[in-house]
Design an enzyme around this catalytic site. Structure first.
Site, PDB file in Angstrom:
ATOM      1  N   LEU A 194      -0.154   3.231   9.406  1.00 57.91           N
ATOM      2  CA  LEU A 194       1.091   2.697   9.783  1.00 57.91           C
ATOM      3  C   LEU A 194       0.938   1.578  11.004  1.00 57.91           C
ATOM      4  O   LEU A 194       1.755   1.560  12.077  1.00 57.91           O
ATOM      5  CB  LEU A 194       2.041   3.686  10.313  1.00 57.91           C
ATOM      6  CG  LEU A 194       2.654   4.460   9.230  1.00 57.91           C
ATOM      7  CD1 LEU A 194       3.335   5.725   9.559  1.00 57.91           C
ATOM      8  CD2 LEU A 194       3.508   3.504   8.114  1.00 57.91           C
ATOM      9  N   CYS A 197       4.835  10.120   5.454  1.00 58.77           N
ATOM     10  CA  CYS A 197       3.243   9.410   5.542  1.00 58.77           C
ATOM     11  C   CYS A 197       2.253  10.161   5.689  1.00 58.77           C
ATOM     12  O   CYS A 197       2.053  10.984   6.655  1.00 58.77           O
ATOM     13  CB  CYS A 197       3.452   8.296   6.584  1.00 58.77           C
ATOM     14  SG  CYS A 197       1.698   7.415   6.536  1.00 58.77           S
ATOM     15  N   GLY A 219       4.171   3.898  -8.568  1.00 57.38           N
ATOM     16  CA  GLY A 219       3.757   3.336  -9.909  1.00 57.38           C
ATOM     17  C   GLY A 219       4.359   2.406 -10.951  1.00 57.38           C
ATOM     18  O   GLY A 219       4.028   2.033 -11.936  1.00 57.38           O
ATOM     19  N   GLY A 249       6.727   0.171   7.715  1.00 55.54           N
ATOM     20  CA  GLY A 249       7.323   1.112   8.615  1.00 55.54           C
ATOM     21  C   GLY A 249       7.124   0.462  10.054  1.00 55.54           C
ATOM     22  O   GLY A 249       6.107  -0.039  10.190  1.00 55.54           O
ATOM     23  N   ILE A 275      -3.796   3.216   5.894  1.00 54.51           N
ATOM     24  CA  ILE A 275      -3.563   2.075   6.942  1.00 54.51           C
ATOM     25  C   ILE A 275      -3.079   2.709   8.221  1.00 54.51           C
ATOM     26  O   ILE A 275      -3.582   2.501   9.368  1.00 54.51           O
ATOM     27  CB  ILE A 275      -2.128   1.441   6.275  1.00 54.51           C
ATOM     28  CG1 ILE A 275      -2.317   0.837   4.914  1.00 54.51           C
ATOM     29  CG2 ILE A 275      -2.120   0.166   7.345  1.00 54.51           C
ATOM     30  CD1 ILE A 275      -3.611  -0.095   4.799  1.00 54.51           C
ATOM     31  N   ASN A 296      12.362   0.252   7.222  1.00 53.95           N
ATOM     32  CA  ASN A 296      11.782   1.562   7.249  1.00 53.95           C
ATOM     33  C   ASN A 296      11.214   2.161   8.542  1.00 53.95           C
ATOM     34  O   ASN A 296      10.336   1.238   9.249  1.00 53.95           O
ATOM     35  CB  ASN A 296      10.478   1.498   6.269  1.00 53.95           C
ATOM     36  CG  ASN A 296       9.797   2.691   6.064  1.00 53.95           C
ATOM     37  OD1 ASN A 296       8.961   2.839   6.790  1.00 53.95           O
ATOM     38  ND2 ASN A 296       9.989   3.412   4.804  1.00 53.95           N
ATOM     39  N   THR A 347       2.690  -1.067  -5.007  1.00 49.63           N
ATOM     40  CA  THR A 347       1.228  -1.254  -5.229  1.00 49.63           C
ATOM     41  C   THR A 347       1.374  -2.618  -6.107  1.00 49.63           C
ATOM     42  O   THR A 347       0.506  -3.311  -6.114  1.00 49.63           O
ATOM     43  CB  THR A 347       0.464  -0.244  -5.762  1.00 49.63           C
ATOM     44  OG1 THR A 347       0.609   0.698  -4.704  1.00 49.63           O
ATOM     45  CG2 THR A 347      -0.961  -0.632  -5.877  1.00 49.63           C
ATOM     46  N   GLY A 393       0.232   3.650  -7.146  1.00 53.64           N
ATOM     47  CA  GLY A 393      -0.033   2.747  -8.307  1.00 53.64           C
ATOM     48  C   GLY A 393       0.201   3.727  -9.556  1.00 53.64           C
ATOM     49  O   GLY A 393       0.627   4.597  -9.575  1.00 53.64           O
TER      50      GLY A 393
HETATM   51  C1  LIG Z   1      -0.745   0.025   1.670  1.00 54.41           C
HETATM   52  C2  LIG Z   1       0.508   0.843   1.419  1.00 54.41           C
HETATM   53  C3  LIG Z   1       1.253   0.782   2.477  1.00 54.41           C
HETATM   54  C4  LIG Z   1       2.335   1.662   2.592  1.00 54.41           C
HETATM   55  N1  LIG Z   1       3.042   1.693   3.778  1.00 54.41           N
HETATM   56  C5  LIG Z   1       3.970   2.523   3.922  1.00 54.41           C
HETATM   57  C6  LIG Z   1       5.059   2.682   4.974  1.00 54.41           C
HETATM   58  O1  LIG Z   1       4.792   2.086   6.009  1.00 54.41           O
HETATM   59  N2  LIG Z   1       6.196   3.367   4.953  1.00 54.41           N
HETATM   60  C7  LIG Z   1       6.434   4.117   3.936  1.00 54.41           C
HETATM   61  O2  LIG Z   1       7.436   4.858   3.860  1.00 54.41           O
HETATM   62  N3  LIG Z   1       5.718   4.118   2.850  1.00 54.41           N
HETATM   63  C8  LIG Z   1       4.684   3.323   2.783  1.00 54.41           C
HETATM   64  N4  LIG Z   1       3.782   3.324   1.504  1.00 54.41           N
HETATM   65  C9  LIG Z   1       4.267   3.937   0.509  1.00 54.41           C
HETATM   66  C10 LIG Z   1       5.199   3.155  -0.383  1.00 54.41           C
HETATM   67  O3  LIG Z   1       6.227   2.449   0.001  1.00 54.41           O
HETATM   68  C11 LIG Z   1       5.427   3.818  -2.047  1.00 54.41           C
HETATM   69  O4  LIG Z   1       6.174   4.985  -1.653  1.00 54.41           O
HETATM   70  C12 LIG Z   1       4.104   4.147  -2.718  1.00 54.41           C
HETATM   71  O5  LIG Z   1       3.070   3.409  -2.587  1.00 54.41           O
HETATM   72  C13 LIG Z   1       4.475   4.671  -4.099  1.00 54.41           C
HETATM   73  O6  LIG Z   1       4.835   3.371  -4.875  1.00 54.41           O
HETATM   74  P1  LIG Z   1       3.807   2.435  -5.718  1.00 54.41           P
HETATM   75  O7  LIG Z   1       3.009   3.435  -6.526  1.00 54.41           O
HETATM   76  O8  LIG Z   1       4.501   1.370  -6.550  1.00 54.41           O
HETATM   77  O9  LIG Z   1       2.866   1.791  -4.633  1.00 54.41           O
HETATM   78  C14 LIG Z   1       2.748   2.539   1.524  1.00 54.41           C
HETATM   79  C15 LIG Z   1       1.913   2.256   0.450  1.00 54.41           C
HETATM   80  C16 LIG Z   1       0.826   1.453   0.313  1.00 54.41           C
HETATM   81  C17 LIG Z   1       0.066   1.312  -0.886  1.00 54.41           C
END
Ligand SMILES: Cc1cc2nc3c(=O)[nH]c(=O)nc-3n(C[C@H](O)[C@H](O)[C@H](O)COP(=O)(O)O)c2cc1C
Ligand SMILES: Cc1cc2nc3c(=O)[nH]c(=O)nc-3n(C[C@H](O)[C@H](O)[C@H](O)COP(=O)(O)OP(=O)(O)OC[C@H]3O[C@@H](n4cnc5c(N)ncnc54)[C@H](O)[C@@H]3O)c2cc1C
Ligand code: FES
Lengths: 253, 304
Positions: free
Chosen positions: B75, B132, B246, B48, B73, B101, B268, B219
């Site tokens: 952002l 977020c 996940g 983002g 975090i 993003n 993740t 995750g």
């Molecule tokens: C460390 C971290 C930082 C993230 N930063 C953003 C972000 O900046 N903008 C956003 O839209 N989603 C962000 N997400 C969300 C992920 O893009 C995703 O939607 C979410 O983690 C679910 O997918 P996953 O289980 O494969 O991680 C972040 C997720 C994690 C774990």
């Protein structure tokens, strides 16, 4: 930086709950003192890496030595590994100590608690290493340190060396040095930063923070910095990528 | 059998395969480019980015939970100027789609980023993060009220030169309502799910594990929730849905596609396996071959 499956060559418990593990890896010759590796659990429900400092490297045999304390489920699992077992590893990670710059200087290597292991590989690249190490009570790696240089010891209970912390030992033994390189708990790093400022010598600290990626992507492991950082242009550097070693003057402790 | 078609199209943009990265888990690709060729991805979705640099939240920002993790975090990002000068030129070197993003605290902040990106070459799509959970204003505040979703979508759509993907929050009672609101506002696509708000307490210290107290859960732990929401959302709208939450392997990605996702994002899982995204793309192909399916499009929404 590679992600691979390493073979455990040998592991032993060297003090209560402290383990020494020798791993065969492909990157032993690339690692520099102060860098770390990420170890991964074989249990898929534990997703995140366990960052562990490199204690010693042997380019010849392609091995690295890690020394770690059981702190929770992940390290408990690792402690059960034996020679021939395998473990997922990512490394070498981060930036190490500025060893080359101070090779021929009198370098004071300061470690507290489980921050002592990386001092070993630092010493191996220095001409005149001096150690100041702090333990609660039980010592570990002390013989390894003594083989490499002069050692000043502090124990919290006074069972060996100066009673108190490493700063007490440095003061009690009037240890003089051109530079400090250190790894250990935050209060120790904070005290060392103040001590070095007073003594007018540079001080480098190895920092710790919770990590998710270990390679500078997630921005989970930041620490406050004096100057605007390269990556995000705020005042937050990534410990895993821009560190873990920083000039103490540069970071908020 | 001949090689199956892996390409999918989102708002007129062709992805060579349906696998992309999830925002915030891949930076701008620099770090992962040391592990594999980013050109193998359908798209890279960047972290983002706001109109100015954001410092993010205090640490600890991340912690592990059973089969997942919490992050707060907040952002942290270098702002759109640095992003355009440093990150975009890097990504343009690769034969993949760049999806930026976008985050903000207010409509005006989102629009400043969108405007700044208007003439940037090579930006295929914008993903607008209105979900977020870790920033106090903006972010999720927009994403949990259908009127706000529609309004911000309309405002962004009116200004954006690129097609827009609205990224939805799972922290709502009815995801279908939010999906429809984004569609009504003119979204070209929607993506989901962002993280689920969670909390962990460190019982030894008697403190919150995260400095922010709450964080976003991601995750494998969230996958069944995400699959259900992708299924519901894709049934409620006719614009493409990008599924995530996940995913760690090709089987997971296929599950999302069968539930209705036209493409998937992997988040993740990158932390655990830096080459997981390319392995997933290869795994989807192998599945199509094994099942004798000539086009990946055939599995999209095939379970109804
Ligand atoms: C460390 C971290 C930082 C993230 N930063 C953003 C972000 O900046 N903008 C956003 O839209 N989603 C962000 N997400 C969300 C992920 O893009 C995703 O939607 C979410 O983690 C679910 O997918 P996953 O289980 O494969 O991680 C972040 C997720 C994690 C774990
Ligand atoms: C750069 C760096 C180098 C390190 N070097 C060493 C070393 O050489 N020897 C050693 O014994 N320990 C070292 N540590 C600390 C070590 O990473 C933790 O003790 C270990 O991760 C605990 O994992 P666990 O599963 O046993 O504990 P759990 O509490 O079950 O772990 C849960 C989660 O929290 C994380 N975590 C817990 N404690 C810490 C911590 N102190 N720092 C960072 N993450 C933590 C774990 O990685 C895991 O993701 C280092 C930490 C960092 C950041
Ligand atoms: S752990 Fe991800 S940036 Fe350091």
């Amino acid at each position: 930086m590679v992600k691979e499956i390493a073979e455990v060559v040998y592991q032993s418990e060297i003090a209560t709950d402290i383990y020494s593990m020798l791993l065969k890896v492909t990157f032993a010759r690339d690692a520099v003192p102060g860098q770390f590796v990420s170890l991964y659990s074989a249990d898929g429900s534990r997703l995140l890496p366990r960052p562990i400092s490199i204690c010693e490297t042997d380019a010849g045999s392609g091995t690295i030595r890690l020394v770690y304390r059981i702190a929770g489920k992940g390290t408990k699992e690792f402690s059960g590994l034996e020679g021939g077992d395998r473990i997922e590893i990512l490394g070498p990670l981060g930036n190490g100590f500025p060893i080359d710059e101070y090779k021929d200087k009198r370098v004071l290597l300061v470690g507290g608690g489980i921050g002592i292991p990386p001092l070993l590989c630092c010493a191996d690249s220095l001409e005149e290493p001096v150690f100041a190490v702090g333990y609660r009570s039980e010592t570990y790696l002390l013989e390894d340190l003594k083989k490499r240089g002069e050692v000043h010891v502090a124990t919290e209970d006074g069972s060996l060396g100066t009673a108190g912390n490493v700063i007490d030992a440095i003061k009690a033994d009037s240890v003089k040095a051109d530079v400090i390189m250190s790894c250990g708990p935050m209060p120790m790093l904070r005290a060392l930063k103040a001590y070095a400022a007073e003594a007018g010598i540079p001080c480098y600290v190895s920092m710790e923070e919770r990590m998710a990626c270990g390679i500078g992507v997630c921005l989970g492991c930041v620490c406050g910095t004096e100057h605007v950082d390269e990556h995000s242009h705020v005042n937050n550097a990534r410990i895993c990528k821009d560190g873990p070693v920083f000039d103490a003057k540069e970071v908020t402790l | 059998m001949t090689e199956p078609n892996m390409a999918v199209s989102i708002a007129g943009v062709t992805l060579k395969n349906p696998v992309m990265t999830a925002s915030g888990t891949f930076g701008s690709g620099m770090e992962y480019s040391e592990f594999f060729d980013l050109s193998k991805l359908g798209a890279v979705v960047t972290k983002g980015v706001a109109d100015v640099p954001w410092a993010g939240n205090p640490t600890p920002r991340v912690c592990e939970t059973a089969s997942g993790m919490l992050n707060a975090i907040g952002l942290q990002n270098p702002g759109i100027d640095v992003f355009c000068e440093r990150d975009l030129p890097f990504l343009r070197k690769y034969d993949t789609n760049i999806i930026v993003n976008v985050c903000g605290h207010s409509k005006e902040e989102y629009l400043r980023v969108v405007d700044r990106l208007a003439d940037e070459e090579g930006v295929a799509l914008l993903e607008i993060n209105i979900s977020c959970p870790n920033v106090k204003q903006g972010g999720i505040a927009f994403g949990t009220d259908p009127r706000a979703v529609e309004e911000i979508t309309r405002a962004v759509k009116a200004r954006a030169k690129q097609p827009i993907i609205m990224k939805l929050s799972p922290n709502v009672t009815d995801i279908k309502v939010m999906a429809k609101a984004a569609e009504a506002g003119g979204a070209d696509a929607i993506s989901l799910i962002n993280t689920l708000t969670g909390m962990k307490i460190d019982i030894e210290r008697g403190r919150f594990a995260l400095a922010n107290r709450t964080g976003g859960l991601s995750g494998p732990a969230i996958k069944p929730v995400a699959v259900r929401m992708v299924y519901e959302a894709s049934g409620a709208v006719s614009i493409p849905v990008i599924g995530m939450g996940g995913i760690t392997c090709a089987d997971d990605a296929i599950e999302f596609m069968m539930a209705g996702a036209r493409a998937v994002s992997v988040g993740t899982a990158n932390f655990r396996n830096p080459t997981v995204t390319v392995e997933i793309a290869e795994g989807i192909r192998d599945f199509l071959v094994r099942k004798n399916i000539p086009d990946v499009g055939e599995i999209i929404g095939c379970v109804r």
